[in-house]
Design an enzyme around this catalytic site. Structure first.
Site, PDB file in Angstrom:
ATOM      1  N   TRP A 152     -40.334   8.666  47.827  1.00 24.67           N
ATOM      2  CA  TRP A 152     -40.934   8.838  49.070  1.00 24.67           C
ATOM      3  C   TRP A 152     -40.277   8.368  50.313  1.00 24.67           C
ATOM      4  CZ3 TRP A 152     -41.535   4.060  50.729  1.00 24.67           C
ATOM      5  CH2 TRP A 152     -41.645   2.877  49.837  1.00 24.67           C
ATOM      6  N   ASN A 153     -39.291   7.502  50.225  1.00 27.03           N
ATOM      7  CA  ASN A 153     -38.754   6.893  51.452  1.00 27.03           C
ATOM      8  C   ASN A 153     -37.858   7.508  52.272  1.00 27.03           C
ATOM      9  OD1 ASN A 153     -36.492   7.117  49.325  1.00 27.03           O
ATOM     10  ND2 ASN A 153     -35.755   5.134  50.002  1.00 27.03           N
ATOM     11  N   SER A 230     -37.039   4.021  40.946  1.00 24.88           N
ATOM     12  CA  SER A 230     -36.953   2.524  40.645  1.00 24.88           C
ATOM     13  C   SER A 230     -36.111   2.370  39.279  1.00 24.88           C
ATOM     14  CB  SER A 230     -38.386   2.118  40.349  1.00 24.88           C
ATOM     15  OG  SER A 230     -39.086   2.641  39.301  1.00 24.88           O
ATOM     16  N   GLU A 251     -30.045   7.790  40.272  1.00 21.71           N
ATOM     17  CA  GLU A 251     -29.784   6.902  41.447  1.00 21.71           C
ATOM     18  C   GLU A 251     -31.096   6.202  41.650  1.00 21.71           C
ATOM     19  OE1 GLU A 251     -30.177   5.316  44.479  1.00 21.71           O
ATOM     20  OE2 GLU A 251     -30.744   7.373  45.465  1.00 21.71           O
ATOM     21  N   CYS A 285     -33.003   2.269  49.273  1.00 25.15           N
ATOM     22  CA  CYS A 285     -32.477   1.835  48.062  1.00 25.15           C
ATOM     23  C   CYS A 285     -31.134   0.840  48.288  1.00 25.15           C
ATOM     24  CB  CYS A 285     -32.033   2.646  47.026  1.00 25.15           C
ATOM     25  SG  CYS A 285     -31.237   4.035  47.756  1.00 25.15           S
ATOM     26  N   GLU A 382     -35.831  -6.306  43.508  1.00 28.71           N
ATOM     27  CA  GLU A 382     -35.713  -5.733  44.625  1.00 28.71           C
ATOM     28  C   GLU A 382     -37.063  -5.699  45.662  1.00 28.71           C
ATOM     29  OE1 GLU A 382     -34.371  -1.234  46.209  1.00 28.71           O
ATOM     30  OE2 GLU A 382     -35.349  -1.309  44.258  1.00 28.71           O
TER      31      GLU A 382
END
Length: 477
Positions: A152-153, A230, A251, A285, A382
């Site tokens: 969603w980022n 993730s 990724e 990320c 993270e």
């Protein structure tokens, strides 16, 4: 200008499907915490219909002239640019980032499509030397229908990053974007539709993530998995994909180390890093996260970083003077608060922020922690939020060891004017991407991806299209 108005739905076999008895998911505005749209979720029958369409689409699309594929991608890029204001506003309303960042995301997505349009016509094989009258050909052919899942980022760019190379390569694709930012994905699919992409080539579905992924990856129709998200979820999906030995591109998450040496241009470095650290509220990320600063300049760096951070304007992404918007969902502020308290309990100092923001939205203040011990949870997991972690180092060897300490290997940043040291850092740091005296890692012609727990395979660049191809050798005697 504040209305949220995408026509939410599933896109299957060229048809937009809305409620019709399906379960629904509320799409929230992270600046207010309020629901602003109802998203229909796919049933098992919807997913089967999508798989059937992808199967048909691949059989037809793989035979289409690469120049025609390129035309569709180029037209889509032009439509994205025409609708940039509309797309950016929707992304801000459902993801929270400042409008100026969302507009930049649209521009980069269009540039990606234009690059992939060129790559569609540069899918080359080779002829091997053989005796006269015989031939051995090495062919690159599309792998088949792709199941793609994205985060969603970056709700516009992530969708384009999946669709573009698959379509360029001659594959069909079923994409499942995040339900939290569905409107952006829906509007991107409409751009492809209006550019003339056949309905069977690209499908867009939403649903309970585990149910959708298991259904699509268990099907013999699916020949490739492409995932952005993730590390734990990526490992889970890789196990599912292994059941049918499908091709994968992963990724995954990162924990970006930043090595700042005492010969850097300190003021310029600070200006660059503070702006980049809090881009998209740190929900990136490749975000710079662990700032390892040489001891001789550590105190000055910490003071300058905190001073700049305190000046950042936190607010709704639609407000012109906002420099950092809310976090994307209600889970993120709580997660960052827990990390801050954990770091403080083991000796970290809060130099800026460290608290939730005001209002009903999902705000958290830009935060700087100094002297963060290695045992702090944020130094190992993270954060994916507006949290900068500062710690000193003495030697180059110490800095490299700290950069490589974690199992992540996505992005790393180094700031030094020493050319010999720059070469050493580029060689020794275990990351898929390293930026030296810069923070930009995404370019349309450059591969994007990580190593170790951060995944494998590349998106963007020629490598992004190549990831959707299989190699076939034909011997003619």
């Amino acid at each position: 200008m504040t209305a949220y108005d995408p026509r939410l739905g599933l896109y299957i076999a060229g048809e937009w499907l809305t409620g019709a008895g399906r379960d629904a998911h509320d799409v929230l505005n992270p600046a207010t915490g309020q629901a602003q749209g109802a998203l229909p979720l796919a049933t098992a029958e919807d997913l089967d219909r999508g798989l059937d369409a992808a199967d048909r689409g691949f059989k037809a699309w793989r035979k289409v002239d690469p120049a025609q594929r390129a035309q569709v991608l180029t037209r889509t890029a032009a439509i994205l640019r025409e609708r940039a204001e509309h797309l950016a506003r929707i992304a801000t309303l459902e993801q929270g980032k400042p409008l100026v960042e969302a507009k930049g995301e649209v521009a980069f997505a269009a540039a990606l499509l234009e690059f992939h349009a060129g790559e569609a016509q540069r899918i080359y094989g080779r002829v091997l030397p053989r005796p006269a009258g015989t031939r051995s050909l090495v062919l690159q052919q599309p792998v088949g229908p792709v199941a793609a899942f994205c985060a969603w980022n970056f709700p516009i760019m992530n969708v384009v990053r999946k669709l573009g190379p698959a379509i360029a390569a001659g594959c069909s694709i079923i994409i499942k974007p995040s339900e939290e930012t569905a409107g952006s994905a829906v509007e991107v699919l409409r751009c492809f539709q209006d550019a003339g992409l056949p309905g069977d080539v690209a499908q867009c579905v939403f649903g309970v993530p585990d149910q959708v992924s298991r259904h699509l990856l268990a099907s013999p129709v699916t020949r490739k998995l492409s995932f952005t998200g993730s590390v734990p979820v990526g490992k889970h999906l890789a196990k599912l994909a292994a059941e049918t030995m499908m091709k994968t591109t992963m990724e995954l998450g990162g924990h970006g180390p930043v090595l700042v040496f005492d010969d850097c241009d300190l003021e310029k470095t600070l200006d660059t890093l503070v702006a980049h650290k809090f881009r998209n509220a740190g929900q990136v990320c490749v975000a710079p996260t662990r700032f390892h600063v040489q001891a001789g300049i550590y105190d000055r760096f910490a003071e300058g970083f905190a001073e700049r951070t305190k000046k950042l304007k936190l607010g709704s992404g639609l407000e012109a003077d906002t420099q950092m918007g809310p976090m994307a969902n209600a889970r993120r502020p709580s997660a960052i608060q827990e990390m801050v308290e954990d770091a403080r309990s083991v000796g970290a100092r809060v130099l800026a922020g460290g608290t939730r923001g005001e209002g009903d939205g999902f705000f958290f203040t830009p935060t700087v922690l100094a002297d963060v011990p290695l045992e702090a949870r944020a130094m190992n997991d993270e954060p994916f939020g507006p949290l900068a972690l500062l710690t000193p180092f003495e030697t180059v060897e110490d800095a490299i060891a700290q950069a490589n300490r974690l199992p992540f290997g996505l992005a790393a940043y180094c700031f030094t004017e020493n050319g010999r040291r720059q070469n050493l850092l580029g060689d020794e740091i275990e990351a898929g991407m390293v930026a030296i005296n810069s923070v930009r890692l995404s370019w349309p012609d450059s591969p994007f991806g990580g190593v170790k727990d951060s995944g494998f395979g590349s998106e963007d660049g020629p490598e992004g299209v190549a990831a959707h191809m299989v190699t076939k050798t034909v011997h003619m005697m």
